[in-house]
Design an enzyme around this catalytic site. Structure first.
Site, PDB file in Angstrom:
ATOM      1  N   THR A 150      41.562  99.638  71.657  1.00 19.20           N
ATOM      2  CA  THR A 150      41.523 101.050  71.255  1.00 19.20           C
ATOM      3  C   THR A 150      40.100 101.560  71.483  1.00 19.20           C
ATOM      4  O   THR A 150      39.379 101.840  70.525  1.00 19.20           O
ATOM      5  CB  THR A 150      41.935 101.225  69.780  1.00 19.20           C
ATOM      6  OG1 THR A 150      41.098 100.393  68.958  1.00 19.20           O
ATOM      7  CG2 THR A 150      43.387 100.855  69.579  1.00 19.20           C
ATOM      8  N   ARG A 208      30.497  93.648  76.057  1.00 18.00           N
ATOM      9  CA  ARG A 208      30.835  94.979  75.548  1.00 18.00           C
ATOM     10  C   ARG A 208      29.773  95.461  74.560  1.00 18.00           C
ATOM     11  O   ARG A 208      29.489  94.801  73.571  1.00 18.00           O
ATOM     12  CB  ARG A 208      32.217  94.964  74.885  1.00 18.00           C
ATOM     13  CG  ARG A 208      33.354  94.875  75.877  1.00 18.00           C
ATOM     14  CD  ARG A 208      34.704  94.811  75.203  1.00 18.00           C
ATOM     15  NE  ARG A 208      34.897  93.523  74.533  1.00 18.00           N
ATOM     16  CZ  ARG A 208      36.019  93.197  73.879  1.00 18.00           C
ATOM     17  NH1 ARG A 208      37.023  94.064  73.810  1.00 18.00           N
ATOM     18  NH2 ARG A 208      36.135  92.019  73.305  1.00 18.00           N
ATOM     19  N   CYS A 250      33.219  95.487  68.251  1.00 19.03           N
ATOM     20  CA  CYS A 250      33.666  96.010  66.958  1.00 19.03           C
ATOM     21  C   CYS A 250      32.673  96.960  66.299  1.00 19.03           C
ATOM     22  O   CYS A 250      33.011  98.108  66.019  1.00 19.03           O
ATOM     23  CB  CYS A 250      33.978  94.851  66.012  1.00 19.03           C
ATOM     24  SG  CYS A 250      35.469  93.943  66.452  1.00 19.03           S
ATOM     25  N   ASP A 255      51.000  91.068  78.662  1.00 21.59           N
ATOM     26  CA  ASP A 255      49.885  91.906  79.080  1.00 21.59           C
ATOM     27  C   ASP A 255      50.264  92.597  80.377  1.00 21.59           C
ATOM     28  O   ASP A 255      51.190  92.167  81.080  1.00 21.59           O
ATOM     29  CB  ASP A 255      48.612  91.057  79.270  1.00 21.59           C
ATOM     30  CG  ASP A 255      47.342  91.893  79.221  1.00 21.59           C
ATOM     31  OD1 ASP A 255      46.753  92.005  78.131  1.00 21.59           O
ATOM     32  OD2 ASP A 255      46.948  92.446  80.272  1.00 21.59           O
ATOM     33  N   ALA A 307      35.362  87.023  64.336  1.00 21.98           N
ATOM     34  CA  ALA A 307      34.130  87.249  65.087  1.00 21.98           C
ATOM     35  C   ALA A 307      34.166  86.406  66.346  1.00 21.98           C
ATOM     36  O   ALA A 307      34.588  85.237  66.313  1.00 21.98           O
ATOM     37  CB  ALA A 307      32.911  86.875  64.241  1.00 21.98           C
ATOM     38  N   GLU A 308      33.751  86.991  67.457  1.00 22.91           N
ATOM     39  CA  GLU A 308      33.734  86.238  68.704  1.00 22.91           C
ATOM     40  C   GLU A 308      32.794  85.053  68.571  1.00 22.91           C
ATOM     41  O   GLU A 308      31.706  85.154  68.030  1.00 22.91           O
ATOM     42  CB  GLU A 308      33.313  87.155  69.849  1.00 22.91           C
ATOM     43  CG  GLU A 308      34.383  88.179  70.175  1.00 22.91           C
ATOM     44  CD  GLU A 308      33.927  89.183  71.214  1.00 22.91           C
ATOM     45  OE1 GLU A 308      33.170  88.784  72.111  1.00 22.91           O
ATOM     46  OE2 GLU A 308      34.319  90.361  71.113  1.00 22.91           O
ATOM     47  N   LYS A 359      39.407  97.674  57.521  1.00 24.69           N
ATOM     48  CA  LYS A 359      38.713  97.162  58.710  1.00 24.69           C
ATOM     49  C   LYS A 359      37.510  98.026  59.053  1.00 24.69           C
ATOM     50  O   LYS A 359      36.401  97.514  59.308  1.00 24.69           O
ATOM     51  CB  LYS A 359      39.682  97.110  59.896  1.00 24.69           C
ATOM     52  CG  LYS A 359      39.032  96.718  61.225  1.00 24.69           C
ATOM     53  CD  LYS A 359      38.417  95.324  61.149  1.00 24.69           C
ATOM     54  CE  LYS A 359      37.642  94.962  62.417  1.00 24.69           C
ATOM     55  NZ  LYS A 359      38.473  94.874  63.607  1.00 24.69           N
ATOM     56  N   GLY A 401      16.526  92.456  64.132  1.00 21.19           N
ATOM     57  CA  GLY A 401      16.575  92.203  65.575  1.00 21.19           C
ATOM     58  C   GLY A 401      16.614  93.495  66.351  1.00 21.19           C
ATOM     59  O   GLY A 401      16.162  94.545  65.884  1.00 21.19           O
TER      60      GLY A 401
END
Length: 431
Positions: A90, A328, A261, A36, A155-156, A205, A254
């Protein structure tokens, strides 16, 4: 975990996807170096700390410290590597297109790495990016190095599990040897391998996330109609989800989707279509419905209170979903910004989120518990369905607030219980 020879893998990018990819490949027995450009992040990782919250990730990194290292140096990452994985961000550019500057920086850094067998794109990129990367590799004298698209579907909050037990492993490549190499890297992963061309893999994706986003916006639009007619969206969604053709997943109404994403990928797909001269009306409507959900929440509070000027509003939850600290595209950011614009005082709570001293959070008051955020508030919004909120003494909360008005943006709490506690209780699509 798996039989067969191990590979040496260079992973470019130490964000959510890069760290999970690197750690999981190390768990599978491969030798991995994660590179990184952020010195603070690399220093944290070298010291044993993980700069993001992801269940199980820290333990996996510690468990595989003999096979997993971190560096700022490109040459160190590529030294002896057989496969280079591109896992950089990205983000959207001002035009709405994906900003591929980090991708191209990685591709350029590969010049001279003639020992590589393959370059694999894990980052979410526009359809056609692989063709351009292939041309760039050829121009750099790396014509013999294979190229593959291997999109992520993690998925987080469940990323480690999703990597090791995925619904599918998509591999896009025009070279069978490269596709088989990527397949071998995943040996030991419990998931069906689906091979295809690069263009189709890139589209998978974007299409997957767009369809999931569509389901969420659809049930949110149904919820609005339920509110107008007196129907209960909870009953409706449950019965609809029992249809085997449709399924129950992502039919929870909701205040809308957020995260790294859905917003980015839906907008990227819409922009991709627009760049070809086609305006996608369905996808545009999906995005519009999602944007409206957050503003409808503010309007419903405004209708109840009469005015938001001078009102103290507690936001319960800041991260875009429970089980993560990721801010995010979090709905809470839009809610806080709108409340501040209306002249409200914003109090907030979240057990993990770390938004930093940026607006709107620099103008909000952060509290250590839901109870602290609720005390003295004129209204509250359940923004993130943290389980701690189900444990709050809501009878106490109703007396501790100046006005016991609560908008449950996740339909987390029981309406009858909340009204019995003394609340003016508002939810999404429920009478």
């Amino acid at each position: 975990m798996a039989d067969g020879p191990r590979q040496r893998v260079a992973v470019f990018g130490a964000g959510y996807i890069g760290l999970v990819t690197g750690a999981c490949f190390a768990e599978l027995g491969h030798q991995v170096v994660v590179r990184d450009v952020n010195p603070d992040k690399i220093e944290l990782l070298r010291s044993g700390d993980v700069p993001i919250y992801e269940p199980g990730l820290g333990d996996m990194i510690a468990r595989n410290k003999e096979r997993l290292t971190f560096t700022l140096d490109v040459r160190e990452a590529l030294d002896g590597a057989e496969v280079a994985y591109v896992c950089v961000d990205t983000p959207p550019s001002p035009s709405g297109d994906a900003d591929l500057s980090r991708v191209w920086s990685v591709v350029q850094s590969l010049e001279g790495a003639s020992h590589l067998r393959a370059v694999v794109m894990k980052s979410t990129v526009p359809v056609g990016t692989g063709t351009r990367v292939r041309a760039a590799l050829d121009a750099a004298g790396l014509r013999h190095v294979g190229y593959a698209a291997n999109p992520e579907f993690t998925a987080e909050g469940t990323a480690v599990r999703d990597f090791l037990h995925p619904d599918r492993i998509v591999i896009g490549s025009s070279e069978e040897a490269t596709a088989r190499l990527v397949e071998h890297l995943h040996r030991g992963v419990d998931g069906q391998v689906v091979m295809m061309d690069v263009l189709s893999a890139e589209m998978v994706k974007l299409a997957s996330n767009a369809l999931l986003a569509t389901k969420i916006s659809f049930i949110n639009e149904i919820a609005t109609v339920c509110e107008k007619t007196g129907a209960d969206v909870g009953h409706v969604a449950r019965a609809v989800g029992l249809d085997h053709r449709l399924g129950p997943h992502f039919l929870r109404p909701g205040i809308g989707w957020g995260g790294s994403c859905f917003p980015k990928d839906s907008e990227a797909l819409r922009q991709l279509a627009s760049n070809t001269g086609y305006h996608p009306p369905l996808l545009s409507a999906v995005i519009e419905v999602n944007n409206l959900q957050k503003r409808r929440a503010i309007q419903r509070l405004k209708d109840e209170l009469g005015t938001l000027e001078g009102a103290r509003v507690a936001l319960l939850g800041m991260a875009f979903k429970p089980g993560t600290d990721d801010m995010r595209e979090a709905p809470s950011t839009v809610l806080a910004s709108r409340l501040l614009a209306e002249g409200s005082e914003v109090w907030c709570w979240d057990p993990l989120a770390r938004p930093g001293q940026v607006q709107p959070w620099a103008s909000a008051v952060r509290h250590a518990s839901p109870q602290e955020a609720l005390e003295g508030a004129d209204a509250a919004i359940v923004v993130t369905e943290w389980p701690q909120l189900e444990e709050v003494d809501w009878v106490w909360a109703a007396t501790a607030m100046r006005r016991p008005v609560l908008f449950d943006g996740r339909n987390l709490l029981d309406p009858a219980r909340m009204r019995a506690a003394g609340f003016t209780y508002l939810s999404v699509g429920r009478p």
